[in-house]
Enzyme design. Structure first.
Site, mmCIF file in Angstrom:
data_model
loop_
_atom_site.group_PDB
_atom_site.id
_atom_site.type_symbol
_atom_site.label_atom_id
_atom_site.label_comp_id
_atom_site.label_asym_id
_atom_site.label_seq_id
_atom_site.Cartn_x
_atom_site.Cartn_y
_atom_site.Cartn_z
ATOM 1 N N CYS A 179 -12.766 -28.216 8.719
ATOM 2 C CA CYS A 179 -11.248 -27.475 8.301
ATOM 3 C C CYS A 179 -10.410 -28.645 8.201
ATOM 4 C CB CYS A 179 -11.078 -26.396 9.168
ATOM 5 S SG CYS A 179 -9.649 -25.412 8.636
ATOM 6 N N HIS A 227 -5.329 -20.926 11.572
ATOM 7 C CA HIS A 227 -6.800 -21.511 11.389
ATOM 8 C C HIS A 227 -7.592 -20.502 10.574
ATOM 9 C CE1 HIS A 227 -10.854 -23.012 11.345
ATOM 10 N NE2 HIS A 227 -11.336 -21.677 11.868
ATOM 11 N N ASP A 273 0.876 -1.082 0.034
ATOM 12 C CA ASP A 273 0.012 -0.070 -0.134
ATOM 13 C C ASP A 273 0.985 1.097 0.053
ATOM 14 O OD1 ASP A 273 0.878 0.301 2.710
ATOM 15 O OD2 ASP A 273 -1.083 -0.378 3.407
ATOM 16 N N ASP A 285 -8.058 -7.054 1.191
ATOM 17 C CA ASP A 285 -7.219 -7.361 2.155
ATOM 18 C C ASP A 285 -7.718 -6.953 3.516
ATOM 19 O OD1 ASP A 285 -5.663 -4.906 3.377
ATOM 20 O OD2 ASP A 285 -6.314 -4.384 1.637
ATOM 21 N N CYS A 294 -6.661 -27.674 13.320
ATOM 22 C CA CYS A 294 -7.797 -28.363 13.127
ATOM 23 C C CYS A 294 -7.666 -29.857 13.209
ATOM 24 C CB CYS A 294 -8.983 -27.777 12.054
ATOM 25 S SG CYS A 294 -9.686 -26.120 12.403
ATOM 26 N N CYS A 347 -6.977 -27.628 8.169
ATOM 27 C CA CYS A 347 -5.795 -26.850 8.378
ATOM 28 C C CYS A 347 -4.928 -27.450 9.564
ATOM 29 C CB CYS A 347 -6.216 -25.375 8.929
ATOM 30 S SG CYS A 347 -6.568 -24.947 10.503
#
Length: 348
Positions: free
Chosen positions: A275, A306, A59, A237, A280, A277
């Site tokens: 999930c 997560h 940015d 974002d 999890c 990930c």
């Protein structure tokens, strides 16, 4: 994911990559202060500096014009900030921002804009929008002098205009007239109501080319994603997934979870059974609560990991749902789930 100071807080780049992140955001203003763009440049640019081999977006510092207004002196040529580190004067102009972003070496660089603090104050918004227009012309000129897309940097222009449809439209028409690689809608999620934010997107997005990225800056809740995507937005974002993770809050397919709540003390189940990930598939809600209530840094790491995966899975589901006509049904399911607080004490 937001990596303000060339790091997504609490996570290694391998962890960020493993949950599905392809592109990261870094902050020009903060990296200008520390370690300085020359150091980053001399050490091989942001990619080598932070060991990230994917695209990076920087940015411009325009958001800091809004968020650090008490430390900024704005004029038509640029902005003078008082450094948050030592109080020294830091001068940003459109040309200076383009040079800093060049030295940082990001793949996508944002134009320097003036984000007004009060989106419903027409005089202030009109002044900021006109200043953004002038600054964009100067950014484009310097970007081209620095090599433009041939250098490997895509400049995105930013649409401003606050909560006013006519100002949004005028800003969008000017930005798109410059034929840039991509376009962003800024000045939203700055304290205005959600309906005003959606109206701003609705006014600007249809005027942006369909064959170039449309980026909504600083917006990042599941409900907002659906509203914005329905209006034609492609990119987002936000600090939401990692900030919530550090504060022991998790987004799940069943609802939002506060891991400090006592109800999870003996819960052997994964945080989110849907999930995939590492959090999890490897840890129970009871363990995550233990980490959260004992202030272990691993709590923020696992929950941020997560939440990022939850957001990426959501985007994967949306991309699959759009061509099959399932977008609306997915929207209803996800918005209903994220409005639920699992395990919350009665009355909350």
């Amino acid at each position: 994911p937001v990596g303000t100071k060339a790091t997504v807080k609490g996570l290694t780049v391998d962890q960020v990559r493993a949950v599905g992140s392809k592109m990261l955001l870094a902050n020009t203003y903060h990296l200008l202060l520390r370690p300085g763009e020359e150091i980053v440049r001399d050490l091989g640019g942001l990619h080598r500096f932070m060991n990230w081999d994917g695209p990076i977006l920087t940015d411009s510092g325009g958001y800091q014009v809004f968020s650090m207004l008490d430390l900024a002196d704005i004029d038509d040529d640029g902005v003078t900030f008082r450094s948050i580190i030592d109080g020294s004067a830091v001068r940003l102009t459109p040309e200076r921002v383009m040079d800093v972003e060049r030295d940082l070496g990001a793949d996508v660089i944002m134009a320097f804009d003036h984000c007004p603090p009060a989106p419903h104050n027409r005089d202030d918004v009109q002044s900021a929008t006109q200043r953004t227009r002038i600054w964009l012309d100067r950014c484009v000129k310097r970007w081209r002098e620095n090599g433009g897309t041939e250098r490997g940097q895509a400049l995105f222009g930013i649409v401003q205009g606050g909560a006013f449809e006519d100002l949004r439209r005028a800003s969008a028409e000017h930005v798109t007239s410059l034929d840039l690689p991509g376009y962003a809608i800024g000045g939203v999620s700055v304290g205005e109501g959600r309906e005003s934010m959606y109206a701003a997107v609705e006014a600007a997005a249809p005027l942006l080319p369909e064959d170039k990225p449309r980026y909504l800056m600083g917006v990042g809740t599941p409900a907002d994603f659906f509203e914005a995507i329905a209006r034609g937005i492609d990119m987002f974002d936000c600090v939401t997934p990692t900030r919530h993770g550090r504060n022991h809050q998790a987004f799940t397919s069943q609802g939002r979870v506060n891991l400090r709540n006592q109800i999870w003390t003996r819960d052997p189940e994964p945080l989110d059974p849907e999930c995939d990930c590492p959090t999890c598939t490897g840890y129970s809600r009871a363990y995550l609560r233990h980490l959260s209530t004992t202030h272990e840094m691993l709590a923020g790491i696992l929950l941020s990991q997560h939440n990022l995966r939850y957001f990426h899975r959501l985007m994967e589901q949306i991309r699959a749902a759009i061509p099959t006509g399932q977008f609306q049904s997915l929207r209803e399911k996800v918005v209903a789930a994220t409005s639920r607080k699992l395990g919350a004490p009665q009355g909350t």
